[in-house]
Motif scaffolding. Structure first.
Motif, PDB file in Angstrom:
ATOM      1  N   TRP A   2       0.832  -1.198   0.000  1.00 55.76           N
ATOM      2  CA  TRP A   2       0.000   0.000   0.000  1.00 55.76           C
ATOM      3  C   TRP A   2       0.870   1.253   0.000  1.00 55.76           C
ATOM      4  CZ3 TRP A   2      -5.176   0.096  -0.534  1.00 55.76           C
ATOM      5  CH2 TRP A   2      -5.853  -1.101  -0.355  1.00 55.76           C
ATOM      6  N   THR A   3       0.518   2.192  -0.873  1.00 58.28           N
ATOM      7  CA  THR A   3       1.158   3.503  -0.886  1.00 58.28           C
ATOM      8  C   THR A   3       0.042   4.542  -0.783  1.00 58.28           C
ATOM      9  OG1 THR A   3       1.022   3.696  -3.283  1.00 58.28           O
ATOM     10  CG2 THR A   3       3.012   2.649  -2.376  1.00 58.28           C
ATOM     11  N   THR A   6      -2.116   4.320  -3.885  1.00 57.70           N
ATOM     12  CA  THR A   6      -3.069   3.216  -3.932  1.00 57.70           C
ATOM     13  C   THR A   6      -4.209   3.435  -2.934  1.00 57.70           C
ATOM     14  OG1 THR A   6      -1.745   1.912  -2.380  1.00 57.70           O
ATOM     15  CG2 THR A   6      -1.385   1.537  -4.720  1.00 57.70           C
ATOM     16  N   THR A   9      -6.528   6.101  -4.670  1.00 60.55           N
ATOM     17  CA  THR A   9      -7.262   5.564  -5.823  1.00 60.55           C
ATOM     18  C   THR A   9      -8.276   4.505  -5.382  1.00 60.55           C
ATOM     19  OG1 THR A   9      -5.527   3.942  -6.284  1.00 60.55           O
ATOM     20  CG2 THR A   9      -5.428   6.037  -7.466  1.00 60.55           C
ATOM     21  N   THR A  10      -7.959   3.732  -4.335  1.00 54.74           N
ATOM     22  CA  THR A  10      -8.913   2.740  -3.832  1.00 54.74           C
ATOM     23  C   THR A  10     -10.133   3.427  -3.218  1.00 54.74           C
ATOM     24  OG1 THR A  10      -7.151   1.148  -3.439  1.00 54.74           O
ATOM     25  CG2 THR A  10      -9.208   0.794  -2.252  1.00 54.74           C
ATOM     26  N   HIS A  53     -10.894  -2.368 -11.762  1.00 58.03           N
ATOM     27  CA  HIS A  53     -10.049  -3.545 -11.925  1.00 58.03           C
ATOM     28  C   HIS A  53      -9.261  -3.544 -13.231  1.00 58.03           C
ATOM     29  CE1 HIS A  53     -11.823  -5.136  -8.352  1.00 58.03           C
ATOM     30  NE2 HIS A  53     -13.033  -5.004  -8.867  1.00 58.03           N
ATOM     31  N   GLY A  56      -7.224  -0.251 -12.669  1.00 58.92           N
ATOM     32  CA  GLY A  56      -6.543  -0.516 -11.404  1.00 58.92           C
ATOM     33  C   GLY A  56      -6.725   0.554 -10.358  1.00 58.92           C
ATOM     34  N   HIS A  59      -6.784  -1.052  -5.327  1.00 62.94           N
ATOM     35  CA  HIS A  59      -5.590  -1.845  -5.071  1.00 62.94           C
ATOM     36  C   HIS A  59      -6.012  -3.107  -4.318  1.00 62.94           C
ATOM     37  CE1 HIS A  59      -1.471  -2.807  -4.324  1.00 62.94           C
ATOM     38  NE2 HIS A  59      -1.634  -2.786  -3.014  1.00 62.94           N
ATOM     39  N   GLU A  60      -5.651  -4.261  -4.865  1.00 62.07           N
ATOM     40  CA  GLU A  60      -6.038  -5.524  -4.253  1.00 62.07           C
ATOM     41  C   GLU A  60      -4.818  -6.414  -4.096  1.00 62.07           C
ATOM     42  OE1 GLU A  60     -10.427  -6.284  -5.811  1.00 62.07           O
ATOM     43  OE2 GLU A  60      -8.877  -6.383  -7.316  1.00 62.07           O
ATOM     44  N   PRO A  61      -4.075  -6.240  -3.012  1.00 68.60           N
ATOM     45  CA  PRO A  61      -2.864  -7.051  -2.852  1.00 68.60           C
ATOM     46  C   PRO A  61      -3.173  -8.534  -2.694  1.00 68.60           C
ATOM     47  CG  PRO A  61      -3.309  -5.793  -0.870  1.00 68.60           C
ATOM     48  CD  PRO A  61      -4.284  -5.338  -1.902  1.00 68.60           C
ATOM     49  N   SER A  64      -2.848 -10.659  -5.940  1.00 66.27           N
ATOM     50  CA  SER A  64      -1.558 -10.958  -6.549  1.00 66.27           C
ATOM     51  C   SER A  64      -0.691 -11.828  -5.642  1.00 66.27           C
ATOM     52  CB  SER A  64      -0.818  -9.662  -6.867  1.00 66.27           C
ATOM     53  OG  SER A  64      -0.605  -8.930  -5.679  1.00 66.27           O
TER      54      SER A  64
END
Length: 116
Positions: A2-3, A6, A9-10, A53, A56, A59-61, A64
């Motif tokens: 996470w930044t 992110t 934007t999330t 999605h 993007g 953010h969906e860690p 991944s």
């Protein structure tokens, strides 16, 4: 990871979905009845899904990593956004619809879990 980018934007991706649902879905359903509801489902959900999605925004860690999970972020964003909007507007809460939605979500989650 996470930044700040992110996170922002999330949050934006989570806010835009219930906002567009609240502004457009009811209007299309009122004007074009069932066809408008189906049309709204395709265009609103599809467009916002592509933003969240495809581009993007969300953010969906977990998607991944080695422990993939289902994409339930937009459903949660829609529920909480519309629920809070109804509370702010002073509308009466329909608990039967909320319980039905929760049961449907749990059932869907169990089905996804069984299929993965």
């Amino acid at each position: 990871m996470w930044t700040w980018q992110t996170v922002l934007t999330t949050i934006f991706g989570g806010l835009i979905f219930p906002l567009v649902i609240g502004l457009v879905w009811g209007k299309l359903a009122d004007d074009y009845k069932s066809f408008g509801g189906v049309l709204a489902g395709f265009f609103i959900v599809g467009t916002i899904w592509l933003l969240n999605h495809g581009i993007g925004l969300m953010h969906e860690p977990q998607m991944s990593s080695s422990l993939p999970g289902p994409w339930s972020d937009m459903a949660l964003a829609a529920f909480w956004g519309l629920f809070v909007a109804d509370l702010i507007e002073g509308k009466k809460i329909d608990w039967e619809a909320i319980v039905s939605g929760l049961l449907g979500g749990v059932l869907g989650g169990l089905l996804l879990f069984a299929m993965v």
